[in-house]
Every structure is written in structure tokens, then in C-alpha cells.
Scaffold this motif. Structure first.
Motif, PDB file in Angstrom:
ATOM      1  N   LEU A   1      51.531  39.528  36.708  1.00 21.19           N
ATOM      2  CA  LEU A   1      50.482  39.736  37.713  1.00 21.19           C
ATOM      3  C   LEU A   1      50.281  41.217  38.017  1.00 21.19           C
ATOM      4  N   ASP A   2      51.361  42.003  37.969  1.00 20.45           N
ATOM      5  CA  ASP A   2      51.241  43.457  38.167  1.00 20.45           C
ATOM      6  C   ASP A   2      50.404  44.077  37.044  1.00 20.45           C
ATOM      7  N   GLU A   3      50.582  43.561  35.819  1.00 17.25           N
ATOM      8  CA  GLU A   3      49.817  44.058  34.671  1.00 17.25           C
ATOM      9  C   GLU A   3      48.349  43.660  34.775  1.00 17.25           C
ATOM     10  N   ASP A   4      48.087  42.438  35.270  1.00 23.05           N
ATOM     11  CA  ASP A   4      46.718  41.932  35.332  1.00 23.05           C
ATOM     12  C   ASP A   4      46.631  40.814  36.368  1.00 23.05           C
ATOM     13  N   GLU A   5      46.107  41.139  37.559  1.00 22.54           N
ATOM     14  CA  GLU A   5      46.016  40.138  38.626  1.00 22.54           C
ATOM     15  C   GLU A   5      45.113  38.979  38.259  1.00 22.54           C
ATOM     16  N   SER A   6      44.153  39.201  37.364  1.00 19.78           N
ATOM     17  CA  SER A   6      43.245  38.106  36.990  1.00 19.78           C
ATOM     18  C   SER A   6      43.987  36.976  36.283  1.00 19.78           C
ATOM     19  N   ALA A   7      45.209  37.238  35.833  1.00 17.54           N
ATOM     20  CA  ALA A   7      46.015  36.187  35.210  1.00 17.54           C
ATOM     21  C   ALA A   7      46.289  35.051  36.193  1.00 17.54           C
ATOM     22  N   ALA A   8      46.191  35.315  37.483  1.00 16.55           N
ATOM     23  CA  ALA A   8      46.401  34.281  38.494  1.00 16.55           C
ATOM     24  C   ALA A   8      45.301  33.234  38.454  1.00 16.55           C
ATOM     25  N   SER A   9      44.167  33.560  37.840  1.00 20.13           N
ATOM     26  CA  SER A   9      43.008  32.655  37.840  1.00 20.13           C
ATOM     27  C   SER A   9      42.654  32.102  36.472  1.00 20.13           C
TER      28      SER A   9
END
Length: 170
Positions: free
Chosen positions: A61-69
Motif C-alpha cells: 500500500l505504501d508503494e501504491d495506495e490504489s492497490a487497496a481498490s
């Protein structure tokens, strides 16, 4: 030879099954969001979340917050997997990163509506349709019997011509 005929028949049969299966899958998936895909990231997120590897989840998530979606092919995503795994820390991390709690999957269910390991209705129907299509094709192939493939009578002539051409090069 008979062996070659059997191999050709087997290859043809496998090709037909693959084409029909791909067609069936594309028809079943036609109404889904095209951004819903099984990817390396969805697989990695599922593994990390279902294994309670929350420090690894935080790194992703630190690398890419959009991974949460992100969403897999059936519309499920990280929050679905966190709820399935009863991983409260992952739920908290994903919501904080912008995960969509109200989002629904291919069956119209939200992430809070699943027990651990429950298959979505969409995937159950797709698997059932694939199995039925496979059985239908298998029954048709058995009913049709072995496929006769006639040998190419010109095949021997082509080999003779190739040998003559090789002799000309020397």
C-alpha cells in the motif's frame, strides 16, 4: 500411420475444447467491469491478506495506495479477502488507504457478506457452465467416433523433390 491420425485427432479435439471454453468464458464475463482482472497484483494481495502478512500489505500500500481498490475477475478485492480471512488489521489498513467498503462483486454482494472460502455465485455458475460444456463436447466426440484423416498422397512426392533439391546444392 494410425498413430499420426490419433495425434492429429487429439490435437484437433483439444483445440476445439479450448476455443469453445474461451467463447463460453467471454460470454459469461461480458457484463462485468472490464477493469476486473486476475493479475499478479491481485494474486499477491490475496496471498498477503489471507496469510495475515500485514507488514507486507502495508509495504504494498505504501508503494501504491490504489492497490487497496483493485478487483479480481469476479469483482472481489482486498477488502473482500480481508473480511473472508477475518483479518481486522488488514481491513483497517485497506480502509485507511481508500478501499471501497460499499463496492460489490459480480453477484452484487459487498465485502461484509462473505464467510471464509465461500465461492461467489458468479464463479459457481461459470464453473458449472464450463463443466456442462465440457461434458457436452465430450459426449459429441464419443458419439462421432474416431476422426478419419486421409493421408496426403502427395507427401511422398514432396519428400522426393526435397531430396532432389538437396542434391542440386552440392
Amino acid at each position: 500411420s494410425d498413430f499420426v491420425k490419433m495425434v492429429r485427432c487429439g490435437i484437433l479435439s483439444l483445440f476445439l475444447v479450448a476455443v469453445l471454453s474461451a467463447s463460453l468464458f467471454s460470454i459469461a464475463a461480458a457484463d462485468l467491469d472490464p477493469s476486473w482482472k486476475d493479475t499478479e497484483l491481485t494474486t499477491r494481495m490475496w496471498r498477503v491478506i489471507s496469510s495475515n502478512e500485514n507488514s507486507e500489505l502495508q509495504k504494498l500500500l505504501d508503494e501504491d495506495e490504489s492497490a487497496a481498490s483493485i478487483r479480481s475477475a469476479d469483482g472481489r478485492g482486498p477488502l473482500f479477502w480481508a473480511h473472508e480471512a477475518n483479518n481486522e488489521e488488514a481491513i483497517e489498513l485497506l480502509v485507511k488507504a481508500g478501499g471501497d467498503v460499499a463496492g460489490v462483486d459480480a453477484d452484487g454482494k459487498s465485502c461484509t457478506e462473505f464467510a471464509h472460502g465461500q465461492m461467489t455465485e458468479y464463479m459457481r455458475k461459470l464453473n458449472q457452465a464450463r463443466a456442462e460444456e465440457y461434458e457436452r463436447q465430450r459426449a459429441e466426440m464419443e458419439k462421432a467416433g474416431p476422426v478419419e484423416i486421409e493421408e496426403d498422397e502427395d507427401e511422398d512426392e514432396d519428400e522426393d523433390e526435397d531430396e532432389e533439391e538437396e542434391g542440386d546444392d552440392e
